[in-house]
Write an enzyme that holds these catalytic residues in place. Structure first.
Site, PDB file in Angstrom:
ATOM      1  N   ASP A  13      68.340 -34.338 -10.634  1.00  0.00           N
ATOM      2  CA  ASP A  13      67.907 -35.644 -10.113  1.00  0.00           C
ATOM      3  C   ASP A  13      68.953 -36.291  -9.214  1.00  0.00           C
ATOM      4  O   ASP A  13      69.052 -37.514  -9.136  1.00  0.00           O
ATOM      5  CB  ASP A  13      67.572 -36.620 -11.270  1.00  0.00           C
ATOM      6  CG  ASP A  13      66.622 -36.004 -12.276  1.00  0.00           C
ATOM      7  OD1 ASP A  13      65.630 -35.408 -11.839  1.00  0.00           O
ATOM      8  OD2 ASP A  13      66.884 -36.113 -13.487  1.00  0.00           O
ATOM      9  N   LYS A  16      68.301 -34.248  -4.330  1.00  0.00           N
ATOM     10  CA  LYS A  16      68.277 -33.043  -3.477  1.00  0.00           C
ATOM     11  C   LYS A  16      67.124 -33.082  -2.487  1.00  0.00           C
ATOM     12  O   LYS A  16      67.255 -32.637  -1.357  1.00  0.00           O
ATOM     13  CB  LYS A  16      68.132 -31.784  -4.348  1.00  0.00           C
ATOM     14  CG  LYS A  16      69.288 -31.551  -5.280  1.00  0.00           C
ATOM     15  CD  LYS A  16      69.012 -30.408  -6.223  1.00  0.00           C
ATOM     16  CE  LYS A  16      67.955 -30.704  -7.269  1.00  0.00           C
ATOM     17  NZ  LYS A  16      68.290 -31.742  -8.234  1.00  0.00           N
ATOM     18  N   LYS A  18      65.685 -35.542  -0.883  1.00  0.00           N
ATOM     19  CA  LYS A  18      66.006 -36.303   0.325  1.00  0.00           C
ATOM     20  C   LYS A  18      66.968 -35.508   1.216  1.00  0.00           C
ATOM     21  O   LYS A  18      66.818 -35.459   2.435  1.00  0.00           O
ATOM     22  CB  LYS A  18      66.645 -37.650  -0.044  1.00  0.00           C
ATOM     23  CG  LYS A  18      67.201 -38.295   1.202  1.00  0.00           C
ATOM     24  CD  LYS A  18      67.963 -39.555   1.036  1.00  0.00           C
ATOM     25  CE  LYS A  18      68.712 -39.779   2.339  1.00  0.00           C
ATOM     26  NZ  LYS A  18      69.256 -41.091   2.521  1.00  0.00           N
ATOM     27  N   GLY A  40      61.278 -32.246  -9.671  1.00  0.00           N
ATOM     28  CA  GLY A  40      60.503 -33.289  -9.001  1.00  0.00           C
ATOM     29  C   GLY A  40      61.352 -33.793  -7.856  1.00  0.00           C
ATOM     30  O   GLY A  40      62.254 -34.587  -8.053  1.00  0.00           O
ATOM     31  N   HIS A  41      61.119 -33.263  -6.678  1.00  0.00           N
ATOM     32  CA  HIS A  41      61.947 -33.609  -5.527  1.00  0.00           C
ATOM     33  C   HIS A  41      61.247 -34.669  -4.701  1.00  0.00           C
ATOM     34  O   HIS A  41      60.107 -34.482  -4.283  1.00  0.00           O
ATOM     35  CB  HIS A  41      62.226 -32.359  -4.679  1.00  0.00           C
ATOM     36  CG  HIS A  41      63.056 -31.338  -5.411  1.00  0.00           C
ATOM     37  ND1 HIS A  41      63.324 -30.099  -4.912  1.00  0.00           N
ATOM     38  CD2 HIS A  41      63.700 -31.417  -6.598  1.00  0.00           C
ATOM     39  CE1 HIS A  41      64.086 -29.437  -5.776  1.00  0.00           C
ATOM     40  NE2 HIS A  41      64.322 -30.223  -6.802  1.00  0.00           N
ATOM     41  N   GLN A 224      66.869 -28.581 -10.272  1.00  0.00           N
ATOM     42  CA  GLN A 224      67.698 -28.996 -11.420  1.00  0.00           C
ATOM     43  C   GLN A 224      69.172 -29.152 -10.986  1.00  0.00           C
ATOM     44  O   GLN A 224      69.423 -29.412  -9.822  1.00  0.00           O
ATOM     45  CB  GLN A 224      67.570 -28.001 -12.586  1.00  0.00           C
ATOM     46  CG  GLN A 224      66.256 -28.116 -13.355  1.00  0.00           C
ATOM     47  CD  GLN A 224      65.121 -27.338 -12.738  1.00  0.00           C
ATOM     48  OE1 GLN A 224      65.295 -26.239 -12.257  1.00  0.00           O
ATOM     49  NE2 GLN A 224      63.940 -27.902 -12.753  1.00  0.00           N
ATOM     50  N   THR A 301      58.587 -36.440 -15.644  1.00  0.00           N
ATOM     51  CA  THR A 301      58.224 -36.814 -17.010  1.00  0.00           C
ATOM     52  C   THR A 301      58.100 -38.327 -17.216  1.00  0.00           C
ATOM     53  O   THR A 301      57.515 -38.766 -18.199  1.00  0.00           O
ATOM     54  CB  THR A 301      59.324 -36.332 -17.983  1.00  0.00           C
ATOM     55  OG1 THR A 301      60.559 -36.915 -17.550  1.00  0.00           O
ATOM     56  CG2 THR A 301      59.454 -34.821 -17.975  1.00  0.00           C
ATOM     57  N   ARG A 303      60.398 -40.070 -18.167  1.00  0.00           N
ATOM     58  CA  ARG A 303      61.335 -40.426 -19.237  1.00  0.00           C
ATOM     59  C   ARG A 303      62.527 -41.206 -18.683  1.00  0.00           C
ATOM     60  O   ARG A 303      63.016 -40.882 -17.603  1.00  0.00           O
ATOM     61  CB  ARG A 303      61.896 -39.164 -19.913  1.00  0.00           C
ATOM     62  CG  ARG A 303      60.896 -38.455 -20.779  1.00  0.00           C
ATOM     63  CD  ARG A 303      61.501 -37.237 -21.450  1.00  0.00           C
ATOM     64  NE  ARG A 303      61.704 -36.145 -20.519  1.00  0.00           N
ATOM     65  CZ  ARG A 303      62.085 -34.920 -20.880  1.00  0.00           C
ATOM     66  NH1 ARG A 303      62.331 -34.658 -22.140  1.00  0.00           N
ATOM     67  NH2 ARG A 303      62.234 -33.973 -20.002  1.00  0.00           N
TER      68      ARG A 303
END
Ligand code: GDP
Length: 433
Positions: A13, A16, A18, A40-41, A224, A301, A303
């Site tokens: 997170d 990456k 961007k 999730g990019h 990741q 997620t 979260r």
């Protein structure tokens, strides 16, 4: 023949998405090399905010071919949905996507086993995203995986799938008490995928190497973060692939000799989703403030992410195993307005030893105490700044201290989510005419 790798240098997170989009302006190929749709990019353009789970972040640049490498595990439903969603927004990528025939597929039973096994772990949950990524990689290593190429000869898949399902159904029912999957249901799914996916499946490694031979720029897009690496991360609280530089080579089929630049993308502070040690974690109001200011909630997620000050011990280890030629610093703007900012420069071990070594064992890492260096914060915002000299002096001091600690120059600083909110300190890639 330069390939440039862009790696998440912390626990994921880092922003990456961007950065890959920003660099893809000068790339002819953008190749994802690891992970699955647990990534999730996020890319923000004038047309809005886009979140990609599988599609590489080169899609906004029409000259860029987007490759999903052999190291990625692909859930075809997710990929096809992303292609459809983009088309609906006016971006047709159907002739600019290649999925490696060697990429493994996430099957419906992988998703089931992911959820069932995480439930069974109870209080020692890994914090998986439940999307079948871990079980798909486990089958790959066990040589019971199904690859994209298998969709190209669907009849030949029947006996293999029968054997795999027999074993997998026994695991689902006898170990986890779940419900067995019907062969026809799973096979029909594969047939449907075969019809829609066939046109995207190809010899990705050959295509990437042809681009390199033609002197084109190839961006190797990591997913990741390297501290979640299966080998080098905080095992067992890790992902099931290798987001490190070796993974880039294996997962895209590119020789390390082609990789001219290795960029570690660091956030100006630290975050982590899920379980596992995080030595510089802030469990106080400052942490809460950063989380709220920065909206640190997972793209995949939702979260809440755990938040901490920049961990230079972890960053040094990250640099050690990847050999960064440069770093990118994102989200500097999040630290705007803090009177002071801190950097964790050392750990104190359980035995009282002060060290800047990153322990290999998760139990030892969980017991260290952070030693912080405090720096003066900046009174003018860095948000949206585009030139290095326009950054407040205290912010520059912070960047320069991080350069010293990481051990490589910061070539790009991100000061906001939008593509334009970027400071280019030094050119990171050769521009191909
Ligand atoms: P990735 O998986 O590494 O691409 O990171 P994520 O997409 O999960 O999270 C990065 C988030 O930060 C996204 O919402 C981006 O739009 C946003 N972002 C990226 N760079 C910056 C930045 O420099 N400042 C701010 N405020 N947000 C950023």
């Amino acid at each position: 023949m330069p390939a440039y790798a862009v790696l998440g240098a912390q626990w994921g997170d880092e922003g990456k998405g961007k950065i890959v989009d920003y660099l893809a302006r000068d790339a002819q190929v953008v190749a994802r090399f690891a992970g699955g749709n647990n990534a999730g990019h996020t890319v923000v353009t004038d047309d809005g905010k886009f979140s990609f789970h599988l599609i590489p972040c080169g899609v906004f640049w029409p000259q860029a071919l987007n490759v999903i490498g052999n190291g990625v595990v692909v859930d075809p439903d997710v990929l096809l949905q992303e292609i459809d969603d983009l088309k609906e927004k006016g971006i047709d990528v159907s002739d600019r996507i290649v999925v490696s025939e060697r990429a493994h597929l996430i099957m419906p039973y992988h998703v089931m086993i992911d959820e069932l096994s995480e439930q069974a772990r109870g209080s020692s949950k890994i914090g998986t995203t439940g999307k079948g990524i871990g079980p798909a990689y486990a089958d790959k290593a066990a040589r019971t995986g199904i690859r994209a190429a298998d969709l190209l000869d669907i009849e030949a898949l029947i006996p293999r799938l029968e054997g795999i399902l027999e074993y997998t159904n026994a695991v689902i029912t006898k170990i986890y008490g779940g419900e067995a999957l019907e062969f026809d249901e799973v096979f029909d799914k594969c047939r449907g995928w075969s019809e829609r996916m066939a046109k995207y499946i190809g010899p990705a490694e050959k295509i990437v190497n042809q681009a390199l031979a033609a002197g084109e720029n190839v961006l190797l897009e990591g997913a990741q973060g390297v501290l979640l690496d299966l080998d080098h991360g905080t095992y067992p609280f890790v992902t099931s692939s290798n987001p490190t530089i070796g993974g880039a080579s294996v997962g895209a089929g590119v020789s390390p000799t082609h990789i001219e630049g290795i960029t570690g993308v660091f956030k100006a502070y630290t975050t982590r989703v899920g379980s596992g040690p995080l030595p510089s974690e802030l469990t106080d109001q400052t942490g809460e403030t950063i989380r709220e200011l920065a909206q640190e909630f997972g793209t995949t997620t939702g979260r809440p992410r755990r938040v901490g000050w920049f961990d230079a011990v972890a960053a040094k280890y990250s640099a050690l195993i990847n050999g960064y030629t440069s770093a990118v610093l994102t989200r500097l703007d999040v630290l705007d307005g803090f009177e002071t900012v801190k950097i964790c420069t050392h750990y104190v071990t359980e035995d009282g030893e002060v060290t800047d070594d990153f322990p290999g064992g998760v139990a030892a890492l969980g017991k260290v105490r952070p030693v912080f260096e405090e720096m003066t914060g900046w009174d003018r915002p860095t948000a949206s700044v585009r030139h290095y000299e326009d950054l407040p002096q205290a912010a520059r001091n912070y960047v320069e201290r991080l350069e010293e600690l990481i051990g490589c120059p910061v070539d790009v600083i991100s000061t906001g989510p939008h593509r334009e909110e970027t400071v280019s300190v030094r050119a990171m890639m050769r521009v191909v005419a």
